[in-house]
Scaffold this motif. Structure first.
Motif, PDB file in Angstrom:
ATOM      1  N   ALA A 142      28.819  -9.599  32.983  1.00  0.00           N
ATOM      2  CA  ALA A 142      29.465  -9.562  31.666  1.00  0.00           C
ATOM      3  C   ALA A 142      28.857 -10.614  30.737  1.00  0.00           C
ATOM      4  N   ASP A 143      28.824 -10.313  29.445  1.00  0.00           N
ATOM      5  CA  ASP A 143      28.207 -11.202  28.463  1.00  0.00           C
ATOM      6  C   ASP A 143      29.203 -12.166  27.847  1.00  0.00           C
ATOM      7  N   MET A 144      28.698 -13.352  27.465  1.00  0.00           N
ATOM      8  CA  MET A 144      29.434 -14.229  26.573  1.00  0.00           C
ATOM      9  C   MET A 144      28.922 -13.972  25.156  1.00  0.00           C
ATOM     10  N   ILE A 145      29.713 -14.343  24.158  1.00  0.00           N
ATOM     11  CA  ILE A 145      29.381 -14.082  22.761  1.00  0.00           C
ATOM     12  C   ILE A 145      28.996 -15.384  22.069  1.00  0.00           C
ATOM     13  N   HIS A 146      27.872 -15.365  21.363  1.00  0.00           N
ATOM     14  CA  HIS A 146      27.441 -16.508  20.548  1.00  0.00           C
ATOM     15  C   HIS A 146      27.461 -16.053  19.088  1.00  0.00           C
ATOM     16  N   GLU A 147      28.406 -16.592  18.308  1.00  0.00           N
ATOM     17  CA  GLU A 147      28.556 -16.183  16.907  1.00  0.00           C
ATOM     18  C   GLU A 147      29.068 -17.370  16.089  1.00  0.00           C
ATOM     19  N   ASP A 148      28.194 -17.915  15.268  1.00  0.00           N
ATOM     20  CA  ASP A 148      28.529 -19.080  14.447  1.00  0.00           C
ATOM     21  C   ASP A 148      29.153 -18.604  13.137  1.00  0.00           C
ATOM     22  N   PHE A 149      30.352 -19.100  12.821  1.00  0.00           N
ATOM     23  CA  PHE A 149      31.048 -18.688  11.600  1.00  0.00           C
ATOM     24  C   PHE A 149      30.702 -19.571  10.402  1.00  0.00           C
ATOM     25  N   ARG A 150      29.773 -20.513  10.590  1.00  0.00           N
ATOM     26  CA  ARG A 150      29.334 -21.338   9.470  1.00  0.00           C
ATOM     27  C   ARG A 150      28.189 -20.637   8.734  1.00  0.00           C
ATOM     28  N   ASP A 151      27.549 -21.328   7.795  1.00  0.00           N
ATOM     29  CA  ASP A 151      26.543 -20.663   6.959  1.00  0.00           C
ATOM     30  C   ASP A 151      25.117 -21.022   7.378  1.00  0.00           C
ATOM     31  N   ILE A 152      24.141 -20.441   6.662  1.00  0.00           N
ATOM     32  CA  ILE A 152      22.731 -20.646   6.969  1.00  0.00           C
ATOM     33  C   ILE A 152      22.350 -22.117   6.849  1.00  0.00           C
ATOM     34  N   TYR A 153      22.984 -22.832   5.943  1.00  0.00           N
ATOM     35  CA  TYR A 153      22.709 -24.272   5.810  1.00  0.00           C
ATOM     36  C   TYR A 153      22.881 -24.964   7.156  1.00  0.00           C
ATOM     37  N   GLN A 154      23.969 -24.633   7.854  1.00  0.00           N
ATOM     38  CA  GLN A 154      24.238 -25.265   9.142  1.00  0.00           C
ATOM     39  C   GLN A 154      23.197 -24.863  10.182  1.00  0.00           C
ATOM     40  N   TRP A 155      22.744 -23.610  10.132  1.00  0.00           N
ATOM     41  CA  TRP A 155      21.703 -23.152  11.061  1.00  0.00           C
ATOM     42  C   TRP A 155      20.428 -23.954  10.833  1.00  0.00           C
ATOM     43  N   LEU A 156      20.048 -24.113   9.558  1.00  0.00           N
ATOM     44  CA  LEU A 156      18.835 -24.854   9.216  1.00  0.00           C
ATOM     45  C   LEU A 156      18.963 -26.328   9.589  1.00  0.00           C
ATOM     46  N   GLU A 157      20.132 -26.907   9.327  1.00  0.00           N
ATOM     47  CA  GLU A 157      20.346 -28.319   9.650  1.00  0.00           C
ATOM     48  C   GLU A 157      20.245 -28.543  11.154  1.00  0.00           C
ATOM     49  N   ARG A 158      20.833 -27.640  11.922  1.00  0.00           N
ATOM     50  CA  ARG A 158      20.805 -27.766  13.371  1.00  0.00           C
ATOM     51  C   ARG A 158      19.379 -27.633  13.908  1.00  0.00           C
ATOM     52  N   HIS A 159      18.634 -26.671  13.393  1.00  0.00           N
ATOM     53  CA  HIS A 159      17.273 -26.466  13.879  1.00  0.00           C
ATOM     54  C   HIS A 159      16.301 -27.517  13.353  1.00  0.00           C
ATOM     55  N   ASN A 160      16.643 -28.174  12.281  1.00  0.00           N
ATOM     56  CA  ASN A 160      15.841 -29.323  11.853  1.00  0.00           C
ATOM     57  C   ASN A 160      15.948 -30.429  12.905  1.00  0.00           C
ATOM     58  N   ARG A 161      17.164 -30.644  13.436  1.00  0.00           N
ATOM     59  CA  ARG A 161      17.334 -31.619  14.518  1.00  0.00           C
ATOM     60  C   ARG A 161      16.649 -31.148  15.793  1.00  0.00           C
ATOM     61  N   TYR A 162      16.821 -29.862  16.116  1.00  0.00           N
ATOM     62  CA  TYR A 162      16.218 -29.335  17.327  1.00  0.00           C
ATOM     63  C   TYR A 162      14.691 -29.479  17.310  1.00  0.00           C
ATOM     64  N   SER A 163      14.084 -29.315  16.137  1.00  0.00           N
ATOM     65  CA  SER A 163      12.621 -29.383  16.063  1.00  0.00           C
ATOM     66  C   SER A 163      12.107 -30.787  16.363  1.00  0.00           C
ATOM     67  N   ASN A 164      12.906 -31.819  16.072  1.00  0.00           N
ATOM     68  CA  ASN A 164      12.532 -33.181  16.498  1.00  0.00           C
ATOM     69  C   ASN A 164      12.426 -33.248  18.017  1.00  0.00           C
ATOM     70  N   TRP A 165      13.417 -32.676  18.668  1.00  0.00           N
ATOM     71  CA  TRP A 165      13.462 -32.658  20.129  1.00  0.00           C
ATOM     72  C   TRP A 165      12.315 -31.833  20.697  1.00  0.00           C
ATOM     73  N   GLU A 166      12.101 -30.637  20.134  1.00  0.00           N
ATOM     74  CA  GLU A 166      11.041 -29.752  20.625  1.00  0.00           C
ATOM     75  C   GLU A 166       9.664 -30.387  20.470  1.00  0.00           C
ATOM     76  N   ALA A 167       9.442 -31.110  19.367  1.00  0.00           N
ATOM     77  CA  ALA A 167       8.150 -31.755  19.171  1.00  0.00           C
ATOM     78  C   ALA A 167       7.863 -32.743  20.287  1.00  0.00           C
ATOM     79  N   ARG A 168       8.881 -33.479  20.732  1.00  0.00           N
ATOM     80  CA  ARG A 168       8.687 -34.417  21.838  1.00  0.00           C
ATOM     81  C   ARG A 168       8.447 -33.663  23.149  1.00  0.00           C
ATOM     82  N   VAL A 169       9.164 -32.570  23.347  1.00  0.00           N
ATOM     83  CA  VAL A 169       8.940 -31.767  24.549  1.00  0.00           C
ATOM     84  C   VAL A 169       7.505 -31.250  24.576  1.00  0.00           C
ATOM     85  N   TYR A 170       7.024 -30.740  23.431  1.00  0.00           N
ATOM     86  CA  TYR A 170       5.637 -30.282  23.343  1.00  0.00           C
ATOM     87  C   TYR A 170       4.682 -31.428  23.665  1.00  0.00           C
TER      88      TYR A 170
END
Length: 301
Positions: free
Chosen positions: A179-207
């Motif tokens: 069975a699946d779990m559901i991933h659905e963010d009720f916030r806006d695109i701004y929050q998606w971009l803000e979150r992935h801006n932080r994630y990209s800092n982390w990913e750059a170090r992983v790379y």
């Protein structure tokens, strides 16, 4: 609310900060859990009020800037009264059929953990294609048996106090639930971009760590013949060495993995992933050439 007699002996751990928009739906889907811990990072909105109204136990986490981060700290310090713990983000929901499957799964004495598959919704659309489904995450496990891997990124600035994409390490192989779990963010695109801006800092170090051959002890490891997560980690060791990654990521998502079948939402998601990959590349260049800063102080003669 579900009665005490009908509760499933699973303790839920929710990492949170300023999640008043997502919490009500998340907590409503967790009514069958025997107990729910919300580990908060000094939220400034109604997160704590909402959690307490739903009967969750609220714990404050104060990040010291090092290891462990929020989830591992919680696994080490929270007084779980159940053997099994379920990790749920605020923008995720656990449907009834998944609860029923988990109730049976935790009876198996030969398994210490289970992968859950996520259905990701974006702009009101299930992103079924583009390689986003299936999306396996090891979220249900015996809390004394599992800990999140340390990718040696805890000192990366502006990534937050929570594990980003680290995976849980278990001594025995984990199984998979249907069975699946559901991933659905009720916030806006701004929050998606803000979150992935932080994630990209982390990913750059992983790379950077992958390219420099940093020791991967204490991680799940990269193994083409391992489980789904280890295979993905192996492919990442190849991916980091490819040129034109932003373009390749769009082609992979939108064309090769049929992301165009998800319509406008699929196109937008693919473009955002391409932009995310470009951010990672720029920050990796900054890290390698300038020590992670936009400019370096030059010594005047």
């Amino acid at each position: 609310m579900a009665s005490t007699a009908s509760k499933i002996p699973i303790s839920v751990l929710i990492p949170a900060k300023n999640e008043e928009a997502n919490l009500p739906a998340c907590l409503a889907s967790l009514e069958l859990a025997d107990e729910v811990f919300l580990v908060d990072s000094q939220s400034g909105d109604r997160t704590i009020e909402i959690a307490e109204n739903w009967g969750a136990k609220v714990i404050q986490f104060h990040f010291n800037g090092g290891w462990p981060k929020k989830k591992n700290w919680s696994l080490e310090n929270l007084p779980f009264r159940n053997e099994w713990v379920l990790i749920v983000d605020c923008d995720e929901r656990i449907p009834l059929e998944l609860w029923e499957e988990m109730a049976q799964a935790i009876q198996n004495p030969n398994c210490d953990g289970y992968y859950l598959n996520r259905k990701v919704f974006f702009l009101g659309k299930w992103i079924r294609f583009g390689g986003k489904y299936p999306d396996w995450n090891l979220r249900l496990f015996r809390h004394q048996k599992g800990r999140y891997e340390n990718l040696k990124t805890e000192d990366v600035p502006n990534t937050g106090d929570n594990e980003v994409h680290e995976h849980v390490i278990l001594e025995r192989p984990a199984a998979y639930l249907k069975a699946d779990m559901i991933h659905e963010d009720f916030r806006d695109i701004y929050q998606w971009l803000e979150r992935h801006n932080r994630y990209s800092n982390w990913e750059a170090r992983v790379y950077y760590n992958l390219l420099s051959g940093k020791d991967d002890s204490g991680t799940i490891g990269a193994n083409f013949f391992g489980d789904a997560v280890q295979r993905k980690r192996f492919l990442k060791t190849v991916w980091v060495r490819l040129p034109f990654k932003p373009l390749l990521r769009f082609i992979w998502f939108y064309i090769l993995k049929l992301g165009f079948l998800d319509g406008k939402a699929g196109y937008i998601y693919g473009r955002l992933l391409s932009q995310y990959e470009y951010q990672i590349g720029v920050k990796l260049h900054e890290l390698r050439k300038f020590g992670g800063q936009l400019n370096q102080l030059s010594t005047q003669p």
